[in-house]
Design a protein around this motif. Sequence first.
Motif, short mmCIF file in Angstrom:
data_model
loop_
_atom_site.label_atom_id
_atom_site.label_comp_id
_atom_site.label_asym_id
_atom_site.label_seq_id
_atom_site.Cartn_x
_atom_site.Cartn_y
_atom_site.Cartn_z
N GLY A 10 0.79 -1.22 0.00
CA GLY A 10 0.00 0.00 0.00
C GLY A 10 0.82 1.27 0.00
N GLU A 11 2.11 1.17 0.35
CA GLU A 11 2.91 2.39 0.49
C GLU A 11 4.13 2.45 -0.41
OE1 GLU A 11 3.94 2.20 4.63
OE2 GLU A 11 5.51 0.69 4.34
N HIS A 12 4.61 1.31 -0.92
CA HIS A 12 5.87 1.31 -1.66
C HIS A 12 5.65 1.80 -3.10
CE1 HIS A 12 9.76 0.14 -3.22
NE2 HIS A 12 10.14 -0.19 -1.99
N PRO A 13 6.48 2.72 -3.58
CA PRO A 13 6.26 3.25 -4.94
C PRO A 13 6.43 2.23 -6.05
CG PRO A 13 8.36 4.03 -4.02
CD PRO A 13 7.61 3.39 -2.90
N ASP A 14 7.17 1.16 -5.79
CA ASP A 14 7.41 0.16 -6.83
C ASP A 14 6.40 -0.98 -6.82
OD1 ASP A 14 9.64 1.61 -7.59
OD2 ASP A 14 11.01 0.43 -6.32
N ALA A 15 5.43 -0.94 -5.90
CA ALA A 15 4.51 -2.07 -5.76
C ALA A 15 3.45 -2.16 -6.86
CB ALA A 15 3.82 -2.01 -4.40
N PRO A 16 2.86 -1.05 -7.32
CA PRO A 16 1.74 -1.17 -8.28
C PRO A 16 2.15 -1.78 -9.61
CG PRO A 16 1.73 0.99 -7.22
CD PRO A 16 3.03 0.34 -6.88
N GLY A 17 1.17 -2.47 -10.20
CA GLY A 17 1.38 -3.07 -11.50
C GLY A 17 1.99 -4.45 -11.45
N HIS A 18 2.18 -4.98 -10.24
CA HIS A 18 2.88 -6.26 -10.08
C HIS A 18 2.11 -7.20 -9.16
CE1 HIS A 18 6.56 -4.78 -12.00
NE2 HIS A 18 6.36 -3.65 -11.33
N VAL A 19 2.41 -8.48 -9.32
CA VAL A 19 2.00 -9.52 -8.39
C VAL A 19 3.18 -9.80 -7.47
CG1 VAL A 19 1.35 -11.94 -8.15
CG2 VAL A 19 0.34 -10.54 -9.98
N TRP A 20 2.89 -9.94 -6.18
CA TRP A 20 3.94 -10.20 -5.19
C TRP A 20 3.52 -11.37 -4.32
CZ3 TRP A 20 8.10 -6.92 -5.65
CH2 TRP A 20 7.88 -5.72 -6.34
N HIS A 21 4.37 -12.38 -4.23
CA HIS A 21 4.13 -13.44 -3.26
C HIS A 21 4.54 -12.92 -1.89
CE1 HIS A 21 4.31 -16.89 -6.44
NE2 HIS A 21 3.20 -16.18 -6.50
N LEU A 22 3.62 -12.97 -0.96
CA LEU A 22 3.87 -12.45 0.38
C LEU A 22 4.87 -13.35 1.11
CD1 LEU A 22 0.18 -11.40 0.93
CD2 LEU A 22 2.13 -9.89 0.49
#
Length: 314
Positions: free
Chosen positions: A211-223
């Motif tokens: 929700g806060e990291h600038p590089d997070a959007p547009g991607h899938v991330w395995h938690l």
Amino acid sequence: MTTAPRHVIFGTGAIGLATLDALRHRGQTARLVNRSGHARVPDDVEVVGGDARDPAFTTEVARGAGVVYQTLNPPYPEWIAQFPSLQAGVLVAAEAAGARLVSMENVYMYGRPAGRPLTEDREYAAHTTKGRLRGRMARELLAAHAAGRVEVAIGRASDYFGPRGGAQSNLGDRLFPAALAGRTATALGDPDQPHTYTYIPDIGEGLAVLGEHPDAPGHVWHLPNDADTRTTRQLVDIVYRQAGRSRGRLRTLPPVMLRVLGLVNPTMRELVEMQYQFAEPFIVDSSKIANKLGVEATPIEQALADTLREYRHD
């Protein structure tokens, strides 16, 4: 209704509340949204009740938000009927607010591991009804992002365990109370296959970072998961040892038993098609979020000990 705080969380199950915990550790507030308007949260946390399938409601409840979290999870037997419209309602709300949408998913869309760890670039090859649904829903979110309608970041987790995991978790109510009492625990599938389990507080922390990291959007991330994938039996043995027992005691529910139970229990019936996850090594690789966003998993023995402590104090 007043303008929402920066963070609005749809869903007050284990994942929604873990996300709230992660945000509060950052000194931030959140509005929670569920059907009833009630949740076991501190008195200063706002909980709003309504139907997330209603876009007018979701738009109003998220008005002014900067980040919207989708952690809704309808009962298994109601997935097909409810899940697409729940996601659609939250997507409309995030788009209307101009908010980032952080969506919680599982790994059903990948299908069988076929001897390989699951990574975020894995093709969607689901052979199950719920897996194909998950694939369609994920594509919908990523298409909305690609079209510039809304910022989307997707977090995916394997089977979860931890505080508030309850009966939904394979390492939950069927394990920890039994270990504390010296009784025999119950688990699904082959307990001697390596299987990734994701710690619920790590899921909440991961979603907060998305929700806060600038590089997070547009991607899938395995938690984040512990990189040393153990078998279910090994994890059960650790819990029994931590509970002061000499060894783990475990019985399993094979697929044929689930089918029999499914004749009278709709949830058990829905579990049958997912048992492929316990029939071979099921390893979910979360190195991407560790390497690129710096989110590490809690060491598995600590996570199990913390969960056992929660059960001991309940």
